[in-house]
Design a protein around this motif. Structure first.
Motif, PDB file in Angstrom:
ATOM      1  N   GLU A  17      21.664  71.658 -38.853  1.00 28.69           N
ATOM      2  CA  GLU A  17      21.686  72.452 -37.617  1.00 28.69           C
ATOM      3  C   GLU A  17      20.301  72.877 -37.133  1.00 28.69           C
ATOM      4  O   GLU A  17      19.954  72.645 -35.969  1.00 28.69           O
ATOM      5  CB  GLU A  17      22.631  73.648 -37.808  1.00 28.69           C
ATOM      6  N   PRO A  18      19.470  73.468 -38.005  1.00 31.71           N
ATOM      7  CA  PRO A  18      18.188  73.931 -37.465  1.00 31.71           C
ATOM      8  C   PRO A  18      17.201  72.812 -37.122  1.00 31.71           C
ATOM      9  O   PRO A  18      16.239  73.065 -36.389  1.00 31.71           O
ATOM     10  CB  PRO A  18      17.640  74.821 -38.589  1.00 31.71           C
ATOM     11  N   ILE A  19      17.426  71.606 -37.624  1.00 33.96           N
ATOM     12  CA  ILE A  19      16.402  70.579 -37.366  1.00 33.96           C
ATOM     13  C   ILE A  19      16.765  69.620 -36.240  1.00 33.96           C
ATOM     14  O   ILE A  19      15.956  68.758 -35.895  1.00 33.96           O
ATOM     15  CB  ILE A  19      16.054  69.777 -38.645  1.00 33.96           C
ATOM     16  N   CYS A  20      17.937  69.760 -35.666  1.00 34.90           N
ATOM     17  CA  CYS A  20      18.274  68.877 -34.542  1.00 34.90           C
ATOM     18  C   CYS A  20      17.374  69.226 -33.363  1.00 34.90           C
ATOM     19  O   CYS A  20      17.344  70.364 -32.913  1.00 34.90           O
ATOM     20  CB  CYS A  20      19.735  69.037 -34.138  1.00 34.90           C
ATOM     21  N   PRO A  21      16.615  68.258 -32.849  1.00 37.39           N
ATOM     22  CA  PRO A  21      15.659  68.568 -31.776  1.00 37.39           C
ATOM     23  C   PRO A  21      16.364  68.920 -30.467  1.00 37.39           C
ATOM     24  O   PRO A  21      15.740  69.472 -29.564  1.00 37.39           O
ATOM     25  CB  PRO A  21      14.850  67.274 -31.641  1.00 37.39           C
ATOM     26  N   ASN A  22      17.638  68.604 -30.371  1.00 33.77           N
ATOM     27  CA  ASN A  22      18.346  68.835 -29.109  1.00 33.77           C
ATOM     28  C   ASN A  22      19.370  69.956 -29.195  1.00 33.77           C
ATOM     29  O   ASN A  22      20.142  70.152 -28.260  1.00 33.77           O
ATOM     30  CB  ASN A  22      19.054  67.546 -28.679  1.00 33.77           C
ATOM     31  N   ILE A  34      28.942  67.407 -33.558  1.00 30.71           N
ATOM     32  CA  ILE A  34      27.798  67.032 -32.718  1.00 30.71           C
ATOM     33  C   ILE A  34      28.273  66.945 -31.281  1.00 30.71           C
ATOM     34  O   ILE A  34      29.268  66.270 -30.990  1.00 30.71           O
ATOM     35  CB  ILE A  34      27.208  65.690 -33.207  1.00 30.71           C
ATOM     36  N   ASP A  35      27.585  67.634 -30.414  1.00 28.73           N
ATOM     37  CA  ASP A  35      27.922  67.566 -28.994  1.00 28.73           C
ATOM     38  C   ASP A  35      27.454  66.214 -28.468  1.00 28.73           C
ATOM     39  O   ASP A  35      26.257  65.925 -28.439  1.00 28.73           O
ATOM     40  CB  ASP A  35      27.237  68.717 -28.252  1.00 28.73           C
ATOM     41  N   LYS A  36      28.428  65.406 -28.058  1.00 34.64           N
ATOM     42  CA  LYS A  36      28.065  64.011 -27.770  1.00 34.64           C
ATOM     43  C   LYS A  36      27.198  63.897 -26.508  1.00 34.64           C
ATOM     44  O   LYS A  36      26.497  62.916 -26.320  1.00 34.64           O
ATOM     45  CB  LYS A  36      29.296  63.117 -27.697  1.00 34.64           C
ATOM     46  N   ASN A  37      27.206  64.920 -25.679  1.00 31.49           N
ATOM     47  CA  ASN A  37      26.354  64.859 -24.496  1.00 31.49           C
ATOM     48  C   ASN A  37      24.917  65.278 -24.782  1.00 31.49           C
ATOM     49  O   ASN A  37      24.022  64.983 -23.989  1.00 31.49           O
ATOM     50  CB  ASN A  37      26.941  65.732 -23.386  1.00 31.49           C
ATOM     51  N   SER A  38      24.726  65.971 -25.899  1.00 27.81           N
ATOM     52  CA  SER A  38      23.354  66.417 -26.199  1.00 27.81           C
ATOM     53  C   SER A  38      22.646  65.520 -27.195  1.00 27.81           C
ATOM     54  O   SER A  38      21.413  65.480 -27.236  1.00 27.81           O
ATOM     55  CB  SER A  38      23.363  67.838 -26.774  1.00 27.81           C
ATOM     56  N   CYS A  39      23.407  64.837 -28.025  1.00 29.45           N
ATOM     57  CA  CYS A  39      22.793  64.025 -29.072  1.00 29.45           C
ATOM     58  C   CYS A  39      22.136  62.784 -28.481  1.00 29.45           C
ATOM     59  O   CYS A  39      22.757  62.046 -27.731  1.00 29.45           O
ATOM     60  CB  CYS A  39      23.852  63.610 -30.102  1.00 29.45           C
ATOM     61  N   THR A  40      20.879  62.592 -28.827  1.00 30.66           N
ATOM     62  CA  THR A  40      20.144  61.418 -28.343  1.00 30.66           C
ATOM     63  C   THR A  40      19.799  60.485 -29.498  1.00 30.66           C
ATOM     64  O   THR A  40      18.985  59.582 -29.347  1.00 30.66           O
ATOM     65  CB  THR A  40      18.815  61.856 -27.716  1.00 30.66           C
ATOM     66  N   ALA A  46      11.992  61.492 -33.194  1.00 33.98           N
ATOM     67  CA  ALA A  46      11.782  61.002 -34.555  1.00 33.98           C
ATOM     68  C   ALA A  46      12.300  59.581 -34.643  1.00 33.98           C
ATOM     69  O   ALA A  46      13.164  59.168 -33.874  1.00 33.98           O
ATOM     70  CB  ALA A  46      12.498  61.891 -35.562  1.00 33.98           C
ATOM     71  N   GLU A  47      11.758  58.865 -35.580  1.00 32.77           N
ATOM     72  CA  GLU A  47      12.131  57.473 -35.772  1.00 32.77           C
ATOM     73  C   GLU A  47      13.602  57.353 -36.185  1.00 32.77           C
ATOM     74  O   GLU A  47      14.299  56.436 -35.807  1.00 32.77           O
ATOM     75  CB  GLU A  47      11.243  56.957 -36.900  1.00 32.77           C
ATOM     76  N   LEU A  48      14.039  58.335 -37.002  1.00 35.13           N
ATOM     77  CA  LEU A  48      15.391  58.275 -37.547  1.00 35.13           C
ATOM     78  C   LEU A  48      16.146  59.556 -37.197  1.00 35.13           C
ATOM     79  O   LEU A  48      15.530  60.618 -37.061  1.00 35.13           O
ATOM     80  CB  LEU A  48      15.321  58.134 -39.074  1.00 35.13           C
ATOM     81  N   PRO A  49      17.459  59.466 -37.035  1.00 36.66           N
ATOM     82  CA  PRO A  49      18.245  60.667 -36.711  1.00 36.66           C
ATOM     83  C   PRO A  49      18.021  61.740 -37.782  1.00 36.66           C
ATOM     84  O   PRO A  49      18.223  61.496 -38.965  1.00 36.66           O
ATOM     85  CB  PRO A  49      19.699  60.184 -36.730  1.00 36.66           C
TER      86      PRO A  49
ATOM     87  N   LYS B 170      10.193  64.683 -41.325  1.00 33.33           N
ATOM     88  CA  LYS B 170      11.182  63.944 -40.534  1.00 33.33           C
ATOM     89  C   LYS B 170      11.826  62.759 -41.242  1.00 33.33           C
ATOM     90  O   LYS B 170      12.501  61.950 -40.599  1.00 33.33           O
ATOM     91  CB  LYS B 170      10.564  63.456 -39.202  1.00 33.33           C
ATOM     92  N   LYS B 171      11.594  62.627 -42.549  1.00 35.16           N
ATOM     93  CA  LYS B 171      12.212  61.494 -43.244  1.00 35.16           C
ATOM     94  C   LYS B 171      12.726  61.901 -44.616  1.00 35.16           C
ATOM     95  O   LYS B 171      12.133  62.755 -45.278  1.00 35.16           O
ATOM     96  CB  LYS B 171      11.198  60.376 -43.459  1.00 35.16           C
ATOM     97  N   ARG B 172      13.783  61.222 -45.041  1.00 41.35           N
ATOM     98  CA  ARG B 172      14.223  61.385 -46.415  1.00 41.35           C
ATOM     99  C   ARG B 172      13.339  60.507 -47.290  1.00 41.35           C
ATOM    100  O   ARG B 172      13.142  59.333 -46.988  1.00 41.35           O
ATOM    101  CB  ARG B 172      15.685  60.944 -46.555  1.00 41.35           C
ATOM    102  N   ARG B 173      12.752  61.099 -48.315  1.00 40.32           N
ATOM    103  CA  ARG B 173      11.856  60.319 -49.177  1.00 40.32           C
ATOM    104  C   ARG B 173      12.360  60.376 -50.600  1.00 40.32           C
ATOM    105  O   ARG B 173      12.925  61.366 -51.021  1.00 40.32           O
ATOM    106  CB  ARG B 173      10.441  60.853 -49.094  1.00 40.32           C
TER     107      ARG B 173
END
Ligand code: SF4
Ligand code: SF4
Lengths: 80, 449
Positions: A17-22, A34-40, A46-49, B170-173
């Motif tokens: 929860e605290p790390i979702c950028p959106n 997950i709010d499907k309209n906010s999730c990008t 970030a490279e990965l979700p 930002k990554k799992r390591r």
């Protein structure tokens, strides 16, 4: 890109929860979704979700096709 | 047993003041003062192989996420309530259920009102250290004077066998890379804390076959660094915990193994011997309760220690039943015990009187059994088997049998879970004798459940 989905495997650990950028992760009565309209899928951030990267539970987050983002065996190191 | 007064910090009055009434640092204080942990920090940023995030963790000071999490204002409310009920409450700990520094806003948002409203309380925090360096200033600014870091190895190759992964930038390591990042952060954080005058305790979980040889090295390093105390804790591991070690059959050390490793730790950091591996939501005393020696000063509500009773009650024999699989540790749930080991304790002498079989254990469920599945008839038979005992020591016990034992004048004791049996026997016998002498019902001093 289609949003990710939190499944019943979720243990309500609050890590994502605290790390979702959106701010896409919504919590109501300890049910996480997950709010499907906010999730990008964290594109542009970030490279990965991020939720997938921190979630400790295999199978708690799936993609729109129902594939586990963290498949069995990948997090615990235990044989699936 | 070394005492605070004679430890290396005796010359430093401020350190002495910090430890003197903190139950986790001072063996003396662990008998007088209570501490409460506030479960305000749910999230974690890594995975240890002795932890299953779903359930209460028996190794680190934290409950699992299922035990419920408090919002900062609820935590302040809980503290206010506890201050009323536990008059000797001195310490508030932040330990989980996740890692406090993975949830810094929640933790610090709790510290602020606590400090304003209860300035007499000590605040302490336990962390895996991953986010420690950047948190040191905030820790100091929020008046947290005690920090515990779990440090299980100084070798990233060993670390790979202890940690499954970390979440970092930002990554799992995973693997050695993850263990190296963690170690760097722990050591940078440690020295920053010490430089700021924060009292640091190191916890090390002894994992047989994995980090045995690391423990004395850790002890040496942290002693040289100026760490106040080092707590070497036995790994607690069972298949039903669902942890990596549990499932893979890596089990905890025997009492002898633990002692052997502790004996090899000769650094200046005091080895803590009174840790109960308290849970992050625990409240109450560490070890023996001595509530009778304390009373509230009505005017200020502060706690004053009264001199212990001068007359030592003459050692009367105490008969105790213990639920233990091998006789080494208190490791069995009351309802699961297939037999109870009976001991007579006279003074400090312990005499084993053999085992009493239980024909049909009281509980047939799993660890999270429901009370309804229990048979009243088997409970009664079991109580008859134990009728002459003064107390029953077990790792856990349900509410119904707890009440039933009390009704028969047998003291249920579940505060020594995973303690060595002999230690649990001594403490319990001492407590029962004291209670007899002062005629207090033990349940009243068992702390909050
Ligand atoms: S993928 Fe990214 S944007 Fe979507 S919910 Fe997870 S963290 Fe938030
Ligand atoms: S990190 Fe995973 S398990 Fe934890 S709350 Fe988010 S989805 Fe649930």
């Amino acid at each position: 890109m289609l949003a990710l989905v939190i499944t019943v495997e979720c243990i309500a650990c609050w890590a994502c929860e605290p790390i979702c950028p959106n701010g896409a992760i919504r919590v109501k009565n300890e049910i996480f979704r997950i709010d499907k309209n906010s999730c990008t899928r964290c594109e542009g951030h970030a490279e990965l979700p991020q939720c997938v990267e921190i979630c400790p539970v295999e199978g708690a987050i799936i993609d729109a096709e129902g594939r586990a983002m963290n498949p069995p065996g990948t997090l615990t190191g235990l044989p699936a | 047993m070394r005492d605070v007064q004679e430890s290396g910090c005796g010359s430093n009055p401020s350190v002495h003041a910090l430890v003197a009434d903190h139950p986790c640092y001072s063996e003396g204080a662990s008998h007088r003062y209570a501490r409460m942990h506030l479960a305000v920090a749910p999230a974690c940023n890594m995975q240890c192989r002795y932890c299953n995030r779903k359930f209460d963790c028996s190794n680190e000071s934290r409950p699992g996420v299922v035990s419920g999490v408090l919002l900062p204002d609820q935590a302040v409310e809980r503290t206010r309530e506890a201050m009323r009920r536990l008059e000797n409450l001195r310490v508030i700990g932040f330990a989980g259920p996740g890692d406090p520094l993975a949830n810094p806003e929640r933790v610090f948002a709790t510290c602020r009102p606590l400090r304003q409203q209860f300035p007499e309380l000590h605040l302490c925090l336990s962390t895996n250290g991953l986010h420690l360096p950047e948190a040191v200033e905030a820790i100091v600014a929020h008046g947290i004077h005690h920090v515990t870091i779990t440090l299980n190895t100084l070798d990233p190759v060993v670390g790979e066998a202890i940690y499954s992964w970390i979440f970092w930038q930002k990554k799992r390591r995973r693997g050695v890379e993850a263990a190296r990042i963690l170690l760097d952060q722990q050591l940078i954080g440690l020295s920053a804390l010490l430089a700021r005058g924060v009292l640091v305790k190191i916890n090390t979980v002894l994992i047989p076959g994995i980090n045995d040889s690391q423990v004395p090295e850790i002890n040496r390093l942290v002693s040289e660094a100026g760490v106040f105390s080092h707590n070497v804790m036995p790994l607690i591991s069972a298949p039903e915990h669902g942890t990596y070690y549990g499932v893979m059959g890596i089990s905890g050390p025997t009492e002898a193994q633990l002692q052997q490793v502790r004996d090899r730790c000769s650094g200046a950091a005091r080895l803590m011997t009174h840790c109960r591996q308290c849970r992050a939501d625990a409240a109450g005393m560490l070890g023996e309760d001595r509530q009778a020696e304390l009373k509230i000063n009505a005017s200020g509500g502060r706690v004053i220690a009264i001199q212990p009773a001068r007359r030592e009650p003459a050692p009367e024999p105490v008969l105790l039943a213990v639920a233990s699989s091998t006789g080494e540790l208190v490791d069995i749930h009351f309802g699961h015990a297939g037999s109870f080991r009976i001991y007579r304790v006279i003074g400090e002498t312990i005499e084993a009187l053999g085992e009493r079989e239980v024909v049909d254990p009281y509980c047939h469920g799993d660890d999270r059994c429901v009370e309804e599945s229990h048979s009243a008839a088997s409970l009664n038979r079991l109580l008859n088997r134990l009728h002459d005992c003064h107390g029953v020591i077990c790792s856990r016990i349900g509410y119904t049998p707890w009440q039933a034992l009390l009704a028969r004048g047998i003291e249920p004791v579940n505060s020594h879970a995973h303690w060595p049996v002999r230690e649990a026997l001594r403490q319990t016998a001492r407590k029962l004798r004291q209670q007899r002498a002062q005629n207090i019902p033990m349940a009243a001093v068992a702390g909050m459940k």
